[in-house]
Design a protein around this motif. Structure first.
Motif, PDB file in Angstrom:
ATOM      1  N   GLU A  49       0.849  -1.186   0.000  1.00  0.00           N
ATOM      2  CA  GLU A  49       0.000   0.000   0.000  1.00  0.00           C
ATOM      3  C   GLU A  49       0.891   1.245   0.000  1.00  0.00           C
ATOM      4  O   GLU A  49       1.938   1.261   0.656  1.00  0.00           O
ATOM      5  CB  GLU A  49      -0.865  -0.032   1.257  1.00  0.00           C
ATOM      6  N   ALA A  50       0.489   2.258  -0.708  1.00  0.00           N
ATOM      7  CA  ALA A  50       1.259   3.508  -0.747  1.00  0.00           C
ATOM      8  C   ALA A  50       0.922   4.335   0.498  1.00  0.00           C
ATOM      9  O   ALA A  50       0.259   5.364   0.433  1.00  0.00           O
ATOM     10  CB  ALA A  50       0.944   4.287  -2.015  1.00  0.00           C
ATOM     11  N   ASN A  51       1.398   3.842   1.646  1.00  0.00           N
ATOM     12  CA  ASN A  51       1.136   4.536   2.904  1.00  0.00           C
ATOM     13  C   ASN A  51       2.416   5.190   3.427  1.00  0.00           C
ATOM     14  O   ASN A  51       3.494   5.020   2.847  1.00  0.00           O
ATOM     15  CB  ASN A  51       0.523   3.585   3.943  1.00  0.00           C
ATOM     16  N   SER A  52       2.308   5.908   4.522  1.00  0.00           N
ATOM     17  CA  SER A  52       3.463   6.648   5.049  1.00  0.00           C
ATOM     18  C   SER A  52       4.595   5.725   5.487  1.00  0.00           C
ATOM     19  O   SER A  52       5.769   6.059   5.309  1.00  0.00           O
ATOM     20  CB  SER A  52       3.040   7.565   6.195  1.00  0.00           C
ATOM     21  N   SER A  53       4.280   4.567   6.012  1.00  0.00           N
ATOM     22  CA  SER A  53       5.316   3.629   6.452  1.00  0.00           C
ATOM     23  C   SER A  53       6.162   3.146   5.266  1.00  0.00           C
ATOM     24  O   SER A  53       7.395   3.141   5.330  1.00  0.00           O
ATOM     25  CB  SER A  53       4.669   2.433   7.161  1.00  0.00           C
ATOM     26  N   ASN A  54       5.489   2.730   4.198  1.00  0.00           N
ATOM     27  CA  ASN A  54       6.222   2.260   3.011  1.00  0.00           C
ATOM     28  C   ASN A  54       6.945   3.403   2.308  1.00  0.00           C
ATOM     29  O   ASN A  54       8.023   3.208   1.740  1.00  0.00           O
ATOM     30  CB  ASN A  54       5.272   1.540   2.060  1.00  0.00           C
ATOM     31  N   LEU A  55       6.371   4.593   2.351  1.00  0.00           N
ATOM     32  CA  LEU A  55       7.017   5.765   1.776  1.00  0.00           C
ATOM     33  C   LEU A  55       8.306   6.104   2.529  1.00  0.00           C
ATOM     34  O   LEU A  55       9.335   6.388   1.919  1.00  0.00           O
ATOM     35  CB  LEU A  55       6.057   6.958   1.800  1.00  0.00           C
ATOM     36  N   VAL A  56       8.276   6.020   3.840  1.00  0.00           N
ATOM     37  CA  VAL A  56       9.468   6.274   4.660  1.00  0.00           C
ATOM     38  C   VAL A  56      10.542   5.230   4.377  1.00  0.00           C
ATOM     39  O   VAL A  56      11.716   5.559   4.226  1.00  0.00           O
ATOM     40  CB  VAL A  56       9.108   6.312   6.168  1.00  0.00           C
ATOM     41  N   THR A  57      10.140   3.969   4.257  1.00  0.00           N
ATOM     42  CA  THR A  57      11.098   2.900   3.934  1.00  0.00           C
ATOM     43  C   THR A  57      11.732   3.162   2.566  1.00  0.00           C
ATOM     44  O   THR A  57      12.958   3.104   2.413  1.00  0.00           O
ATOM     45  CB  THR A  57      10.404   1.521   3.922  1.00  0.00           C
ATOM     46  N   GLY A  58      10.910   3.467   1.576  1.00  0.00           N
ATOM     47  CA  GLY A  58      11.420   3.738   0.234  1.00  0.00           C
ATOM     48  C   GLY A  58      12.333   4.951   0.209  1.00  0.00           C
ATOM     49  O   GLY A  58      13.387   4.935  -0.435  1.00  0.00           O
ATOM     50  N   ARG A  59      11.952   6.001   0.922  1.00  0.00           N
ATOM     51  CA  ARG A  59      12.773   7.215   0.959  1.00  0.00           C
ATOM     52  C   ARG A  59      14.130   6.935   1.589  1.00  0.00           C
ATOM     53  O   ARG A  59      15.165   7.384   1.089  1.00  0.00           O
ATOM     54  CB  ARG A  59      12.063   8.323   1.733  1.00  0.00           C
ATOM     55  N   SER A  60      14.139   6.186   2.659  1.00  0.00           N
ATOM     56  CA  SER A  60      15.388   5.843   3.346  1.00  0.00           C
ATOM     57  C   SER A  60      16.332   5.069   2.418  1.00  0.00           C
ATOM     58  O   SER A  60      17.533   5.369   2.339  1.00  0.00           O
ATOM     59  CB  SER A  60      15.077   5.025   4.596  1.00  0.00           C
ATOM     60  N   LEU A  61      15.800   4.092   1.725  1.00  0.00           N
ATOM     61  CA  LEU A  61      16.599   3.312   0.772  1.00  0.00           C
ATOM     62  C   LEU A  61      17.095   4.186  -0.375  1.00  0.00           C
ATOM     63  O   LEU A  61      18.244   4.071  -0.809  1.00  0.00           O
ATOM     64  CB  LEU A  61      15.779   2.145   0.222  1.00  0.00           C
ATOM     65  N   TYR A  62      16.226   5.057  -0.860  1.00  0.00           N
ATOM     66  CA  TYR A  62      16.569   5.946  -1.970  1.00  0.00           C
ATOM     67  C   TYR A  62      17.703   6.881  -1.570  1.00  0.00           C
ATOM     68  O   TYR A  62      18.675   7.047  -2.306  1.00  0.00           O
ATOM     69  CB  TYR A  62      15.327   6.748  -2.388  1.00  0.00           C
ATOM     70  N   MET A  63      17.585   7.500  -0.407  1.00  0.00           N
ATOM     71  CA  MET A  63      18.602   8.443   0.058  1.00  0.00           C
ATOM     72  C   MET A  63      19.963   7.756   0.223  1.00  0.00           C
ATOM     73  O   MET A  63      20.997   8.331  -0.084  1.00  0.00           O
ATOM     74  CB  MET A  63      18.186   9.101   1.377  1.00  0.00           C
ATOM     75  N   ALA A  64      19.946   6.528   0.684  1.00  0.00           N
ATOM     76  CA  ALA A  64      21.201   5.807   0.927  1.00  0.00           C
ATOM     77  C   ALA A  64      21.815   5.210  -0.335  1.00  0.00           C
ATOM     78  O   ALA A  64      23.032   5.054  -0.414  1.00  0.00           O
ATOM     79  CB  ALA A  64      20.963   4.694   1.950  1.00  0.00           C
ATOM     80  N   ASN A  65      20.988   4.898  -1.328  1.00  0.00           N
ATOM     81  CA  ASN A  65      21.497   4.132  -2.468  1.00  0.00           C
ATOM     82  C   ASN A  65      21.317   4.775  -3.841  1.00  0.00           C
ATOM     83  O   ASN A  65      22.067   4.459  -4.765  1.00  0.00           O
ATOM     84  CB  ASN A  65      20.815   2.755  -2.499  1.00  0.00           C
ATOM     85  N   CYS A  66      20.349   5.648  -3.995  1.00  0.00           N
ATOM     86  CA  CYS A  66      20.012   6.178  -5.319  1.00  0.00           C
ATOM     87  C   CYS A  66      20.436   7.627  -5.532  1.00  0.00           C
ATOM     88  O   CYS A  66      20.674   8.044  -6.666  1.00  0.00           O
ATOM     89  CB  CYS A  66      18.507   6.052  -5.563  1.00  0.00           C
ATOM     90  N   VAL A  67      20.522   8.387  -4.438  1.00  0.00           N
ATOM     91  CA  VAL A  67      20.842   9.817  -4.527  1.00  0.00           C
ATOM     92  C   VAL A  67      22.167  10.109  -5.220  1.00  0.00           C
ATOM     93  O   VAL A  67      22.247  11.069  -5.990  1.00  0.00           O
ATOM     94  CB  VAL A  67      20.775  10.468  -3.124  1.00  0.00           C
ATOM     95  N   PRO A  68      23.229   9.320  -5.016  1.00  0.00           N
ATOM     96  CA  PRO A  68      24.487   9.662  -5.690  1.00  0.00           C
ATOM     97  C   PRO A  68      24.344   9.834  -7.210  1.00  0.00           C
ATOM     98  O   PRO A  68      25.012  10.669  -7.796  1.00  0.00           O
ATOM     99  CB  PRO A  68      25.414   8.504  -5.346  1.00  0.00           C
ATOM    100  N   CYS A  69      23.458   9.080  -7.821  1.00  0.00           N
ATOM    101  CA  CYS A  69      23.275   9.186  -9.271  1.00  0.00           C
ATOM    102  C   CYS A  69      22.008   9.960  -9.641  1.00  0.00           C
ATOM    103  O   CYS A  69      22.025  10.800 -10.528  1.00  0.00           O
ATOM    104  CB  CYS A  69      23.222   7.800  -9.899  1.00  0.00           C
TER     105      CYS A  69
END
Length: 142
Positions: A49-69
């Motif tokens: 579900e596109a809820n705040s919990s999953n959004l926070v998890t996705g954001r955390s992963l994105y910031m740690a792994n995707c932001v450099p590129c």
């Protein structure tokens, strides 16, 4: 004497020309095919579900792994982007946002040089959470 120097200069010049021509030809050829997920992958639905919990998890992963590129806002302008070919995708773009969730999930898992595969790095649930976060980037880009 001029005839003796001509072959000496000719072969390095021709070699340099061929190297440059083939390099540019290879780069453009490598970028022409569109990277598409297989139909089975495109048809997959996000089980999360596109809820705040999953959004926070996705954001955390994105910031740690995707932001450099892909950059903080997902526009493909991270600090490493300048040295990459092809350039990282702009996750806020209509092109990326029009992809199905299944397609984004598959692409995160498979990778496409210079982007690595994250299939063994992230669980399926984490990849689906990343898809949810990527979807949110278009809303914050306005």
């Amino acid at each position: 004497m001029a005839k003796e120097n001509t072959p000496t200069l000719f072969f390095p010049a021709i070699s340099l020309f061929l190297f440059i021509f083939l390099s540019f030809n290879t780069i453009s050829a490598a970028q022409t095919p569109k990277w598409q997920a297989p139909k089975e992958a495109r048809d997959k639905k996000n089980p999360l579900e596109a809820n705040s919990s999953n959004l926070v998890t996705g954001r955390s992963l994105y910031m740690a792994n995707c932001v450099p590129c892909h950059g903080n806002k997902g526009r493909g302008d991270g600090p490493s982007a300048a040295g990459l070919n092809p350039k990282p995708a702009d996750h806020t773009s209509a092109v990326v946002q029009s992809e199905t969730d299944g397609s984004l999930f598959w692409k995160i898992g498979e990778g496409h040089s210079p982007m690595p595969s994250f299939k063994k790095t992230f669980t399926d649930e984490q990849r689906w959470a990343l898809v949810i976060y990527i979807r949110s980037l278009a809303k914050t880009a306005k």
